[in-house]
Design an enzyme around this catalytic site. Structure first.
Site, PDB file in Angstrom:
ATOM      1  N   LYS A 158       3.075  11.597   8.833  1.00 48.89           N
ATOM      2  CA  LYS A 158       1.955  11.533   7.898  1.00 48.89           C
ATOM      3  C   LYS A 158       0.993  12.699   8.039  1.00 48.89           C
ATOM      4  O   LYS A 158       0.220  12.979   7.126  1.00 48.89           O
ATOM      5  CB  LYS A 158       1.190  10.206   8.062  1.00 48.89           C
ATOM      6  CG  LYS A 158       1.971   9.007   7.583  1.00 48.89           C
ATOM      7  CD  LYS A 158       1.062   7.813   7.344  1.00 48.89           C
ATOM      8  CE  LYS A 158       1.847   6.682   6.691  1.00 48.89           C
ATOM      9  NZ  LYS A 158       1.045   5.482   6.514  1.00 48.89           N
ATOM     10  N   LYS A 172      13.637   3.684   1.600  1.00 50.13           N
ATOM     11  CA  LYS A 172      13.047   2.355   1.530  1.00 50.13           C
ATOM     12  C   LYS A 172      12.244   2.169   0.242  1.00 50.13           C
ATOM     13  O   LYS A 172      11.565   3.093  -0.196  1.00 50.13           O
ATOM     14  CB  LYS A 172      12.110   2.206   2.744  1.00 50.13           C
ATOM     15  CG  LYS A 172      11.871   0.798   3.202  1.00 50.13           C
ATOM     16  CD  LYS A 172      11.135   0.803   4.529  1.00 50.13           C
ATOM     17  CE  LYS A 172       9.904  -0.063   4.451  1.00 50.13           C
ATOM     18  NZ  LYS A 172       9.177  -0.154   5.709  1.00 50.13           N
ATOM     19  N   LYS A 226       5.744   1.242  -2.252  1.00 46.48           N
ATOM     20  CA  LYS A 226       4.708   1.468  -3.240  1.00 46.48           C
ATOM     21  C   LYS A 226       4.185   2.897  -3.134  1.00 46.48           C
ATOM     22  O   LYS A 226       3.709   3.475  -4.105  1.00 46.48           O
ATOM     23  CB  LYS A 226       3.608   0.438  -2.972  1.00 46.48           C
ATOM     24  CG  LYS A 226       2.303   0.656  -3.647  1.00 46.48           C
ATOM     25  CD  LYS A 226       2.357   0.233  -5.094  1.00 46.48           C
ATOM     26  CE  LYS A 226       1.026   0.593  -5.745  1.00 46.48           C
ATOM     27  NZ  LYS A 226       1.030   0.887  -7.112  1.00 46.48           N
TER      28      LYS A 226
END
Ligand code: TRP
Length: 327
Positions: free
Chosen positions: A111, A192, A195
């Site tokens: 990230k 995966k 959202k």
């Protein structure tokens, strides 16, 4: 009864992946465990998020938890920031963790990679998660595979703290649900369903209409060999559809594959099964939206129960490290 704790980020609309990978198991866990489930709004602040959106998403997440079937009489459902001990214990654990071990967290590396500025909170995120878990003396923590390393850190911190200051924390175990733990993107079955990636056709929302679900399943990527069999490596798209059908009907993907010769028939049944599965969730969600004061009272009661447990653990930890008690 086993103490169970898990958390979910208030990241907007939940997906079918959240439901089959996590929430469905949370609902099962409440039958014979003492379960605590929290909406981790503090974790959401590690990313840029509009304050209005965060507030709305947090309430939304809580409504979804009730809509999928968490029962406030059996589970403690609460919002992380309502229990101040989460941040207080985080500090004690930040003074237990090392910069080296936090630097090794894969999620942090992923990230933060390529970003010029990285929030310190993103770095210490796993410590806050450890506090979530240790405050409630959780023995079992249902998490997805991607959170395994964070859970391992929580165990390490518990053990280190106990060795340094005396028995204070219960060392938690992961409870990774075996079946359908990973729902893959319908357009990119190698990743995966999430959202957070922009793949509107690949992602099924918990609250999608039957028409949307049917359309997305119809357009789901498969392959050209035309044979219906379960092979995650050679036929990832088809395998994902079989996994979905299996999860929705409580079968195994190999079993449900039998009897199909055409992809179209399989897709039709997958769409139908998912609609069957999600209809009650949508209906309950609509009811809850009409009764927000009920949702508010569930969260207030949840926060008060959670606080009752958390403050005792925190007091023990604060005492153990030598903080002067206030009175
Ligand atoms: N980090 C978890 C995730 O991204 C969410 C989470 C926060 C959590 N605190 C937790 C999960 C405590 C289990 C236990 O999915």
């Amino acid at each position: 009864m086993t103490r169970v704790l898990s958390g979910i980020a208030p990241s907007g609309d939940f997906t079918l992946g959240n439901y089959l990978g996590a929430l469905k198991h949370w609902v099962t866990f409440q039958d014979d465990n003492d379960a605590f489930y929290c909406v981790v709004d503090l974790h959401a602040l590690t990313n840029e998020i509009d304050p209005q959106v965060l507030r709305r998403n947090s309430l939304d997440a809580a409504i979804n938890l009730l809509a999928v079937g968490l029962d406030p009489r059996r589970s403690t459902v609460f919002v992380q920031s309502h229990v101040p001990e989460h941040t207080r214990l985080t500090w004690l654990l930040e003074c237990t963790a090392t910069v080296g071990e936090l630097s090794r967290m894969t999620q942090f590396k992923e990230k933060s990679e390529g970003h010029e500025t990285v929030r310190a909170g993103l770095f210490t995120y796993p410590v806050l998660m450890a506090a979530d878990i240790l405050l409630y003396a959780a023995e079992a923590v249902p998490v997805g595979d991607d959170q395994r390393q964070h859970l391992e850190l929580a165990r390490t911190l518990a053990v280190r703290f106990n060795n340094r200051y005396g028995e204070t924390f219960t060392v938690p175990d992961a409870a990774i649900p075996g079946a359908a733990a990973r729902v893959m993107d319908l357009q990119h079955p190698e990743r995966k369903m999430s959202k957070s990636v922009d793949s509107p056709l690949g992602t099924i929302g918990l609250l999608d209409s039957p028409e949307e679900i049917t359309r997305k399943i119809r357009k789901a990527v498969t392959d050209t060999d035309g044979e219906v069999r379960y092979d995650r490596v050679a036929k990832p798209g088809l395998a994902n559809l079989l996994d979905l059908l299996a999860a929705a009907t409580d079968g195994t993907p190999q079993e449900v594959a039998k009897g199909y010769t055409r992809y179209g028939d399989l897709k039709k049944d997958v769409a139908e099964a998912l609609n069957e599965l999600l209809r009650p969730v949508r209906e309950r969600r609509a009811e809850l939206e009409r009764d927000l004061s009920y949702v508010g009272s569930v969260l207030a009661e949840g926060a008060s129960r959670a606080h009752g447990v958390a403050k005792l653990t925190y007091a023990r930890a604060a005492d153990a490290v030598g903080l002067l008690p206030p009175s």
